[in-house]
Design an enzyme around this catalytic site. Sequence first.
Site, PDB file in Angstrom:
ATOM      1  N   SER A 142       0.854  -1.200   0.000  1.00  0.00           N
ATOM      2  CA  SER A 142       0.000   0.000   0.000  1.00  0.00           C
ATOM      3  C   SER A 142       0.882   1.239   0.000  1.00  0.00           C
ATOM      4  O   SER A 142       1.992   1.209   0.560  1.00  0.00           O
ATOM      5  CB  SER A 142      -0.879   0.016   1.259  1.00  0.00           C
ATOM      6  OG  SER A 142      -1.492   1.287   1.408  1.00  0.00           O
ATOM      7  N   TYR A 157      -0.910  -0.293  10.121  1.00  0.00           N
ATOM      8  CA  TYR A 157      -1.035  -0.788   8.736  1.00  0.00           C
ATOM      9  C   TYR A 157       0.172  -0.341   7.914  1.00  0.00           C
ATOM     10  O   TYR A 157       0.770  -1.130   7.170  1.00  0.00           O
ATOM     11  CB  TYR A 157      -2.345  -0.234   8.172  1.00  0.00           C
ATOM     12  CG  TYR A 157      -2.645  -0.519   6.727  1.00  0.00           C
ATOM     13  CD1 TYR A 157      -2.942  -1.818   6.291  1.00  0.00           C
ATOM     14  CD2 TYR A 157      -2.692   0.516   5.788  1.00  0.00           C
ATOM     15  CE1 TYR A 157      -3.265  -2.055   4.955  1.00  0.00           C
ATOM     16  CE2 TYR A 157      -3.013   0.287   4.469  1.00  0.00           C
ATOM     17  CZ  TYR A 157      -3.306  -1.000   4.049  1.00  0.00           C
ATOM     18  OH  TYR A 157      -3.631  -1.240   2.727  1.00  0.00           O
ATOM     19  N   LYS A 161       2.847  -2.932   6.213  1.00  0.00           N
ATOM     20  CA  LYS A 161       3.089  -2.953   4.760  1.00  0.00           C
ATOM     21  C   LYS A 161       4.552  -2.599   4.453  1.00  0.00           C
ATOM     22  O   LYS A 161       5.146  -3.146   3.519  1.00  0.00           O
ATOM     23  CB  LYS A 161       2.136  -1.993   4.043  1.00  0.00           C
ATOM     24  CG  LYS A 161       0.668  -2.420   4.051  1.00  0.00           C
ATOM     25  CD  LYS A 161       0.400  -3.700   3.273  1.00  0.00           C
ATOM     26  CE  LYS A 161      -1.090  -3.882   2.969  1.00  0.00           C
ATOM     27  NZ  LYS A 161      -1.406  -5.173   2.330  1.00  0.00           N
TER      28      LYS A 161
HETATM   29  N1  LIG Z   1      -8.487  -0.691  -1.904  1.00  0.00           N
HETATM   30  C1  LIG Z   1      -7.512   0.165  -1.669  1.00  0.00           C
HETATM   31  O1  LIG Z   1      -7.680   1.389  -1.756  1.00  0.00           O
HETATM   32  C2  LIG Z   1      -6.137  -0.350  -1.313  1.00  0.00           C
HETATM   33  C3  LIG Z   1      -5.072   0.554  -1.325  1.00  0.00           C
HETATM   34  C4  LIG Z   1      -3.797   0.106  -1.006  1.00  0.00           C
HETATM   35  C5  LIG Z   1      -3.594  -1.218  -0.701  1.00  0.00           C
HETATM   36  N2  LIG Z   1      -4.645  -2.082  -0.688  1.00  0.00           N
HETATM   37  C6  LIG Z   1      -4.369  -3.488  -0.348  1.00  0.00           C
HETATM   38  O2  LIG Z   1      -4.920  -4.307  -1.364  1.00  0.00           O
HETATM   39  C7  LIG Z   1      -5.377  -5.541  -0.797  1.00  0.00           C
HETATM   40  C8  LIG Z   1      -6.836  -5.768  -1.139  1.00  0.00           C
HETATM   41  O3  LIG Z   1      -7.595  -4.651  -0.703  1.00  0.00           O
HETATM   42  P1  LIG Z   1      -9.177  -4.536  -1.018  1.00  0.00           P
HETATM   43  O4  LIG Z   1      -9.526  -3.103  -0.940  1.00  0.00           O
HETATM   44  O5  LIG Z   1      -9.517  -5.312  -2.243  1.00  0.00           O
HETATM   45  O6  LIG Z   1      -9.779  -5.264   0.280  1.00  0.00           O
HETATM   46  P2  LIG Z   1     -11.237  -5.843   0.565  1.00  0.00           P
HETATM   47  O7  LIG Z   1     -12.192  -5.458  -0.510  1.00  0.00           O
HETATM   48  O8  LIG Z   1     -11.535  -5.531   1.979  1.00  0.00           O
HETATM   49  O9  LIG Z   1     -10.989  -7.443   0.421  1.00  0.00           O
HETATM   50  C9  LIG Z   1     -10.123  -8.076   1.331  1.00  0.00           C
HETATM   51  C10 LIG Z   1     -10.046  -9.546   0.990  1.00  0.00           C
HETATM   52  O10 LIG Z   1      -9.232 -10.193   1.993  1.00  0.00           O
HETATM   53  C11 LIG Z   1     -10.020 -11.195   2.667  1.00  0.00           C
HETATM   54  N3  LIG Z   1      -9.672 -11.213   4.083  1.00  0.00           N
HETATM   55  C12 LIG Z   1      -9.757 -10.191   4.979  1.00  0.00           C
HETATM   56  N4  LIG Z   1      -9.430 -10.614   6.211  1.00  0.00           N
HETATM   57  C13 LIG Z   1      -9.130 -11.938   6.088  1.00  0.00           C
HETATM   58  C14 LIG Z   1      -8.749 -12.939   6.996  1.00  0.00           C
HETATM   59  N5  LIG Z   1      -8.596 -12.682   8.310  1.00  0.00           N
HETATM   60  N6  LIG Z   1      -8.519 -14.189   6.535  1.00  0.00           N
HETATM   61  C15 LIG Z   1      -8.670 -14.487   5.222  1.00  0.00           C
HETATM   62  N7  LIG Z   1      -9.025 -13.573   4.288  1.00  0.00           N
HETATM   63  C16 LIG Z   1      -9.263 -12.316   4.729  1.00  0.00           C
HETATM   64  C17 LIG Z   1     -11.478 -10.763   2.468  1.00  0.00           C
HETATM   65  O11 LIG Z   1     -12.402 -11.832   2.582  1.00  0.00           O
HETATM   66  P3  LIG Z   1     -13.120 -12.221   3.983  1.00  0.00           P
HETATM   67  O12 LIG Z   1     -13.441 -10.933   4.696  1.00  0.00           O
HETATM   68  O13 LIG Z   1     -14.323 -13.021   3.606  1.00  0.00           O
HETATM   69  O14 LIG Z   1     -12.134 -13.059   4.731  1.00  0.00           O
HETATM   70  C18 LIG Z   1     -11.399 -10.247   1.025  1.00  0.00           C
HETATM   71  O15 LIG Z   1     -11.396 -11.330   0.122  1.00  0.00           O
HETATM   72  C19 LIG Z   1      -5.089  -5.443   0.702  1.00  0.00           C
HETATM   73  O16 LIG Z   1      -3.849  -6.037   1.001  1.00  0.00           O
HETATM   74  C20 LIG Z   1      -5.019  -3.939   0.955  1.00  0.00           C
HETATM   75  O17 LIG Z   1      -4.221  -3.632   2.075  1.00  0.00           O
HETATM   76  C21 LIG Z   1      -5.910  -1.677  -0.980  1.00  0.00           C
END
Ligand SMILES: NC(=O)c1ccc[n+]([C@@H]2O[C@H](COP(=O)([O-])OP(=O)(O)OC[C@H]3O[C@@H](n4cnc5c(N)ncnc54)[C@H](OP(=O)(O)O)[C@@H]3O)[C@@H](O)[C@H]2O)c1
Length: 257
Positions: A142, A157, A161
């Site tokens: 991130s 966080y 990261k």
């Molecule tokens: N979206 C952004 O703006 C952004 C920006 C920078 C970095 N990121 C990074 O990109 C990645 C994906 O982000 P996203 O926005 O797509 O997140 P999201 O929509 O919240 O999806 C998170 C995924 O991880 C799974 N997950 C969460 N906790 C878990 C656990 N304890 N065990 C197993 N699976 C788990 C969730 O499924 P369940 O809840 O069903 O387990 C879901 O499939 C993350 O690493 C995040 O830090 C995102």
Amino acid sequence: MSSKLDLSKELLGRRALVTGGSRGIGAAIAQRLLDAGAKVVVSARSRNEETPAGATFVSGDIRTPEGVKAIASGALAALGGLDILVNNAGGSNGFPAGAASIPDEEWQDVFALNLFSSVRLTQAVLPALRESKAAAVVNISSTAATMGAGAGPFAHYSAAKAALDAYSRVLAVDLAPSNIRVNVVTPGPVSTVGSDTLRKTFGDAMGMPAEAWLQAVPLGRWGTTDDVAEVVALLVSERGKWLTGVNYRVDGGMTAR
Ligand SMILES: NC(=O)c1ccc[n+]([C@@H]2O[C@H](COP(=O)([O-])OP(=O)(O)OC[C@H]3O[C@@H](n4cnc5c(N)ncnc54)[C@H](OP(=O)(O)O)[C@@H]3O)[C@@H](O)[C@H]2O)c1
């Protein structure tokens, strides 16, 4: 003479595991790999309507060693081996009162989800990756990893990261002799159900509308999950065969600014 790439067959015969692939960025990555011909397993705690239908779903809580074991063994059983690992599961809560207000158990939880999950899962599937002719690992970081100003509510966080970035760099060099490539993709603000909800809840608490985040993005829009998936697809494919130990920022210019 020009040669044309057929991206729809690029990953034919490759076997991939995408953690957190039930929704958001992980679901888009899984779908992109499926579209390129790969066999894909996605993991999460539960599946939902965003989970790609073409992928095999394996459940497990990736914060625990037992959950990681269940995910690794489920994926290897379904795929019969592994060529591509995308450590994407991650996230955190925000604490408007800043870095010093984050409770100890939240630090533990966020490190378990954003760092130890990747460390443990990579170790668990490493024997399978060593068997692959061209293995690739992508860790999803991130922009928070390198932010100072404004990152206080997400200090845990940010730190997890940043540790993931450092671990990935070291791992890339360690595993290069086994022809296992390790790279990082660093998204900026990408619109997903999880992050949109977090930005709204957090923004309401801080009196900062979600649109204010966009002022930090020179390209002037939220990222899409496909923006991130496309770079992952490049990194795990034959086109990325001389790329390792690199951190690709997919952030609309946010870091450059
Ligand atoms: N979206 C952004 O703006 C952004 C920006 C920078 C970095 N990121 C990074 O990109 C990645 C994906 O982000 P996203 O926005 O797509 O997140 P999201 O929509 O919240 O999806 C998170 C995924 O991880 C799974 N997950 C969460 N906790 C878990 C656990 N304890 N065990 C197993 N699976 C788990 C969730 O499924 P369940 O809840 O069903 O387990 C879901 O499939 C993350 O690493 C995040 O830090 C995102």
